[in-house]
Motif scaffolding. Sequence first.
Motif, PDB file in Angstrom:
ATOM      1  N   LEU A  36       0.833  -1.206   0.000  1.00  0.00           N
ATOM      2  CA  LEU A  36       0.000   0.000   0.000  1.00  0.00           C
ATOM      3  C   LEU A  36       0.868   1.258   0.000  1.00  0.00           C
ATOM      4  N   ASN A  37       1.986   1.227   0.734  1.00  0.00           N
ATOM      5  CA  ASN A  37       2.893   2.379   0.738  1.00  0.00           C
ATOM      6  C   ASN A  37       3.467   2.621  -0.654  1.00  0.00           C
ATOM      7  N   LYS A  38       3.841   1.551  -1.363  1.00  0.00           N
ATOM      8  CA  LYS A  38       4.381   1.700  -2.719  1.00  0.00           C
ATOM      9  C   LYS A  38       3.334   2.295  -3.655  1.00  0.00           C
ATOM     10  N   LEU A  39       2.101   1.818  -3.550  1.00  0.00           N
ATOM     11  CA  LEU A  39       1.028   2.365  -4.386  1.00  0.00           C
ATOM     12  C   LEU A  39       0.820   3.847  -4.096  1.00  0.00           C
ATOM     13  N   PHE A  40       0.884   4.216  -2.818  1.00  0.00           N
ATOM     14  CA  PHE A  40       0.703   5.611  -2.421  1.00  0.00           C
ATOM     15  C   PHE A  40       1.863   6.470  -2.917  1.00  0.00           C
ATOM     16  N   GLU A  41       3.096   5.967  -2.776  1.00  0.00           N
ATOM     17  CA  GLU A  41       4.278   6.713  -3.221  1.00  0.00           C
ATOM     18  C   GLU A  41       4.246   6.964  -4.727  1.00  0.00           C
ATOM     19  N   LYS A  42       3.693   6.038  -5.488  1.00  0.00           N
ATOM     20  CA  LYS A  42       3.588   6.191  -6.931  1.00  0.00           C
ATOM     21  C   LYS A  42       2.357   7.006  -7.330  1.00  0.00           C
ATOM     22  N   ALA A  43       1.580   7.454  -6.342  1.00  0.00           N
ATOM     23  CA  ALA A  43       0.348   8.236  -6.543  1.00  0.00           C
ATOM     24  C   ALA A  43      -0.715   7.423  -7.270  1.00  0.00           C
ATOM     25  N   TRP A  44      -0.691   6.100  -7.087  1.00  0.00           N
ATOM     26  CA  TRP A  44      -1.696   5.225  -7.697  1.00  0.00           C
ATOM     27  C   TRP A  44      -2.886   4.995  -6.780  1.00  0.00           C
ATOM     28  N   ILE A  45      -2.763   5.370  -5.495  1.00  0.00           N
ATOM     29  CA  ILE A  45      -3.891   5.362  -4.578  1.00  0.00           C
ATOM     30  C   ILE A  45      -3.806   6.626  -3.727  1.00  0.00           C
ATOM     31  N   ASP A  46      -4.948   7.063  -3.222  1.00  0.00           N
ATOM     32  CA  ASP A  46      -5.029   8.123  -2.222  1.00  0.00           C
ATOM     33  C   ASP A  46      -5.401   7.447  -0.910  1.00  0.00           C
ATOM     34  N   ARG A  47      -4.969   8.020   0.192  1.00  0.00           N
ATOM     35  CA  ARG A  47      -5.359   7.440   1.480  1.00  0.00           C
ATOM     36  C   ARG A  47      -5.679   8.543   2.466  1.00  0.00           C
ATOM     37  N   ARG A  48      -6.501   8.161   3.451  1.00  0.00           N
ATOM     38  CA  ARG A  48      -6.868   9.084   4.523  1.00  0.00           C
ATOM     39  C   ARG A  48      -7.069   8.277   5.793  1.00  0.00           C
ATOM     40  N   GLY A  49      -6.953   8.958   6.906  1.00  0.00           N
ATOM     41  CA  GLY A  49      -7.113   8.295   8.192  1.00  0.00           C
ATOM     42  C   GLY A  49      -5.880   7.489   8.559  1.00  0.00           C
ATOM     43  N   GLY A  50      -6.016   6.752   9.640  1.00  0.00           N
ATOM     44  CA  GLY A  50      -4.901   5.935  10.091  1.00  0.00           C
ATOM     45  C   GLY A  50      -5.393   4.764  10.916  1.00  0.00           C
ATOM     46  N   GLY A  51      -4.517   3.822  11.104  1.00  0.00           N
ATOM     47  CA  GLY A  51      -4.849   2.646  11.900  1.00  0.00           C
ATOM     48  C   GLY A  51      -5.993   1.857  11.300  1.00  0.00           C
ATOM     49  N   PRO A  52      -6.864   1.326  12.153  1.00  0.00           N
ATOM     50  CA  PRO A  52      -7.955   0.482  11.651  1.00  0.00           C
ATOM     51  C   PRO A  52      -9.006   1.237  10.844  1.00  0.00           C
ATOM     52  N   ARG A  53      -8.991   2.542  10.917  1.00  0.00           N
ATOM     53  CA  ARG A  53      -9.965   3.343  10.152  1.00  0.00           C
ATOM     54  C   ARG A  53      -9.382   3.906   8.856  1.00  0.00           C
ATOM     55  N   SER A  54      -8.211   3.467   8.483  1.00  0.00           N
ATOM     56  CA  SER A  54      -7.549   3.938   7.267  1.00  0.00           C
ATOM     57  C   SER A  54      -8.373   3.554   6.036  1.00  0.00           C
TER      58      SER A  54
END
Length: 71
Positions: A36-54
């Motif tokens: 998931l971090n790799k996808l985020f770093e490549k801007a292929w996913i957006d994310r919000r929140g943290g922990g179990p509510r991510s």
Amino acid sequence: MNPEVNAIQRQVMQYLRSGDWKSVAKLPVPASKGTLNKLFEKAWIDRRGGGPRSEIKLPPSGLLAMEAKIQ
């Protein structure tokens, strides 16, 4: 040149195709935090929140990446 994605990355992005925010805890594929971090770093996913509510979603750049060759 299109970027290359692996099979797990492609599965995550396919699950997110609707463009809606989805809970990371409920992903139907075994995606690690590193994936998931790799996808985020490549801007292929957006994310919000943290922990179990991510939550994550697929932005337009992720849709383009889905056209890439699987490595």
